[in-house]
Design an enzyme around this catalytic site. Sequence first.
Site, PDB file in Angstrom:
ATOM      1  N   THR A 152      22.046  60.956  12.958  1.00 21.94           N
ATOM      2  CA  THR A 152      20.725  61.203  13.538  1.00 21.94           C
ATOM      3  C   THR A 152      20.846  61.541  15.019  1.00 21.94           C
ATOM      4  O   THR A 152      21.611  60.892  15.736  1.00 21.94           O
ATOM      5  CB  THR A 152      19.878  59.930  13.383  1.00 21.94           C
ATOM      6  OG1 THR A 152      19.772  59.646  11.998  1.00 21.94           O
ATOM      7  CG2 THR A 152      18.501  60.111  13.983  1.00 21.94           C
ATOM      8  N   ARG A 178      13.935  59.178  -0.651  1.00 18.77           N
ATOM      9  CA  ARG A 178      14.560  58.123   0.154  1.00 18.77           C
ATOM     10  C   ARG A 178      14.187  58.288   1.632  1.00 18.77           C
ATOM     11  O   ARG A 178      14.206  59.376   2.181  1.00 18.77           O
ATOM     12  CB  ARG A 178      16.076  58.198  -0.007  1.00 18.77           C
ATOM     13  CG  ARG A 178      16.850  57.145   0.781  1.00 18.77           C
ATOM     14  CD  ARG A 178      17.503  57.726   1.994  1.00 18.77           C
ATOM     15  NE  ARG A 178      18.305  56.753   2.727  1.00 18.77           N
ATOM     16  CZ  ARG A 178      18.649  56.903   3.998  1.00 18.77           C
ATOM     17  NH1 ARG A 178      18.269  57.963   4.675  1.00 18.77           N
ATOM     18  NH2 ARG A 178      19.375  56.003   4.605  1.00 18.77           N
ATOM     19  N   VAL A 179      13.822  57.192   2.270  1.00 19.72           N
ATOM     20  CA  VAL A 179      13.506  57.207   3.699  1.00 19.72           C
ATOM     21  C   VAL A 179      14.437  56.225   4.396  1.00 19.72           C
ATOM     22  O   VAL A 179      14.595  55.089   3.937  1.00 19.72           O
ATOM     23  CB  VAL A 179      12.034  56.792   3.957  1.00 19.72           C
ATOM     24  CG1 VAL A 179      11.718  56.827   5.438  1.00 19.72           C
ATOM     25  CG2 VAL A 179      11.082  57.694   3.184  1.00 19.72           C
ATOM     26  N   ASP A 220      15.883  54.699   8.400  1.00 21.45           N
ATOM     27  CA  ASP A 220      15.259  54.046   9.562  1.00 21.45           C
ATOM     28  C   ASP A 220      14.648  55.029  10.556  1.00 21.45           C
ATOM     29  O   ASP A 220      13.764  54.671  11.340  1.00 21.45           O
ATOM     30  CB  ASP A 220      16.327  53.230  10.307  1.00 21.45           C
ATOM     31  CG  ASP A 220      17.460  54.132  10.787  1.00 21.45           C
ATOM     32  OD1 ASP A 220      18.064  54.831   9.942  1.00 21.45           O
ATOM     33  OD2 ASP A 220      17.721  54.179  12.010  1.00 21.45           O
ATOM     34  N   THR A 233      21.283  54.815  14.895  1.00 20.08           N
ATOM     35  CA  THR A 233      21.808  55.793  13.947  1.00 20.08           C
ATOM     36  C   THR A 233      22.852  55.108  13.079  1.00 20.08           C
ATOM     37  O   THR A 233      23.481  54.140  13.512  1.00 20.08           O
ATOM     38  CB  THR A 233      22.389  57.027  14.680  1.00 20.08           C
ATOM     39  OG1 THR A 233      23.012  57.892  13.721  1.00 20.08           O
ATOM     40  CG2 THR A 233      23.404  56.659  15.740  1.00 20.08           C
ATOM     41  N   GLY A 234      23.006  55.614  11.868  1.00 17.35           N
ATOM     42  CA  GLY A 234      23.945  54.991  10.938  1.00 17.35           C
ATOM     43  C   GLY A 234      23.245  54.723   9.622  1.00 17.35           C
ATOM     44  O   GLY A 234      22.308  55.431   9.255  1.00 17.35           O
ATOM     45  N   MET A 235      23.674  53.700   8.954  1.00 19.41           N
ATOM     46  CA  MET A 235      23.149  53.399   7.615  1.00 19.41           C
ATOM     47  C   MET A 235      21.734  52.831   7.723  1.00 19.41           C
ATOM     48  O   MET A 235      21.525  51.660   8.081  1.00 19.41           O
ATOM     49  CB  MET A 235      24.097  52.388   6.960  1.00 19.41           C
ATOM     50  CG  MET A 235      23.931  52.305   5.481  1.00 19.41           C
ATOM     51  SD  MET A 235      24.405  53.871   4.719  1.00 19.41           S
ATOM     52  CE  MET A 235      23.865  53.559   3.053  1.00 19.41           C
ATOM     53  N   GLY A 236      20.740  53.682   7.440  1.00 22.79           N
ATOM     54  CA  GLY A 236      19.345  53.309   7.644  1.00 22.79           C
ATOM     55  C   GLY A 236      18.944  52.045   6.912  1.00 22.79           C
ATOM     56  O   GLY A 236      18.187  51.219   7.435  1.00 22.79           O
TER      57      GLY A 236
HETATM   58  N1  ASP Z   1      19.968  56.596  10.034  1.00 25.91           N
HETATM   59  C1  ASP Z   1      19.912  57.791   9.237  1.00 25.91           C
HETATM   60  C2  ASP Z   1      19.367  57.474   7.879  1.00 25.91           C
HETATM   61  O1  ASP Z   1      19.667  56.425   7.362  1.00 25.91           O
HETATM   62  C3  ASP Z   1      21.218  58.494   9.091  1.00 25.91           C
HETATM   63  C4  ASP Z   1      22.155  58.423  10.251  1.00 25.91           C
HETATM   64  O2  ASP Z   1      21.765  58.208  11.393  1.00 25.91           O
HETATM   65  O3  ASP Z   1      23.357  58.581  10.015  1.00 25.91           O
HETATM   66  O4  ASP Z   1      18.689  58.301   7.321  1.00 25.91           O
END
Ligand code: ASP
Length: 304
Positions: free
Chosen positions: A149, A177-178, A180, A200-203
């Site tokens: 993100t 799917r939504v 964060d 950012t990362g695993m929402g």
């Molecule tokens: N946080 C984002 C999501 O889960 C993806 C990401 O930032 O890697 O959609």
Amino acid sequence: MHTIIGTWKMSYPALQEANALLAAGAPADEAVVEAIVRVEDNPNYTSVGYGGLPNRDGHVTLDAAFMDGRTLRCGAVICVEDVRNPIRAARLLCGRPENCVLAGRGAEQFARHAGLPMRDMRTEAGMRRWRERVSGLETPLDAYRGHDTVCVLAVDGSGRMAAGTSTSGLFMKEAGRVGDTPLIGSGFYCDMRYGAAAATGMGEDIMRGCLSYEIVSQMRRGASPQDACEEAVRMLAEHMQGLGETGDNISVIALSPDGRCGAATTLATFPFAVGRPASTTLYAAYGDRSPVRAVAPDEVEGEC
Ligand code: ASP
């Protein structure tokens, strides 16, 4: 003094331009939106905007949000497919006292009626990767490294603060799917009295700690942006590890009203960029909590 901070190496060139805008007197909201637009328009960044990687059904579905640190108003679009710059739609929605978070068809209709440019957000390269992966659906979802993100936080010369986020989410996510990114308090938060933060990362993991709000809350209680980032990530990751989960893909940034920055991660390396009047610099935060340091672009993964 103005400051702007953005996630990943992909924000580095965008922040150089947004930093010049701030130096010329542009307000924080404009700098945040223009930085994110630049990332959304670049098809080489495969997790944001045009050229984002598709969901399981082969649709590129995008989420974006914007928050004004003076009014605490926010706007967000969720699961939009053909809006060229989702962040512009989120910015416009942020002016509304109600109906400010729109999903799917309603969000697309809003963007069209507002006169925002529409486009097919799929690229040949993205669809090729999707076709290659369609047969391997059992692979677990992963927030893929280096291009995730784009989150941008800014404070301008008059002290106004703004935050913005934009993503296509995870490659091969389920339809609907939504993560964060468009969720206030999880993917972003901005209150110009105390500061701003974004994740950012695993929402699915980030949401469980309402991480961005948690960081701003810690700043409200007096923590520096760096300490607030480290403590919020540590608390969530340790809790998850206690449950036997990894919590190994969480990265955050923060900005205080006086322009101090923070970043923390559970990845080995998390690049982010910071623009200040003198220059725009690429930095990295480290999962082993060694000190944040400036890095050259070729020292860290990702497109720029
Ligand atoms: N946080 C984002 C999501 O889960 C993806 C990401 O930032 O890697 O959609």
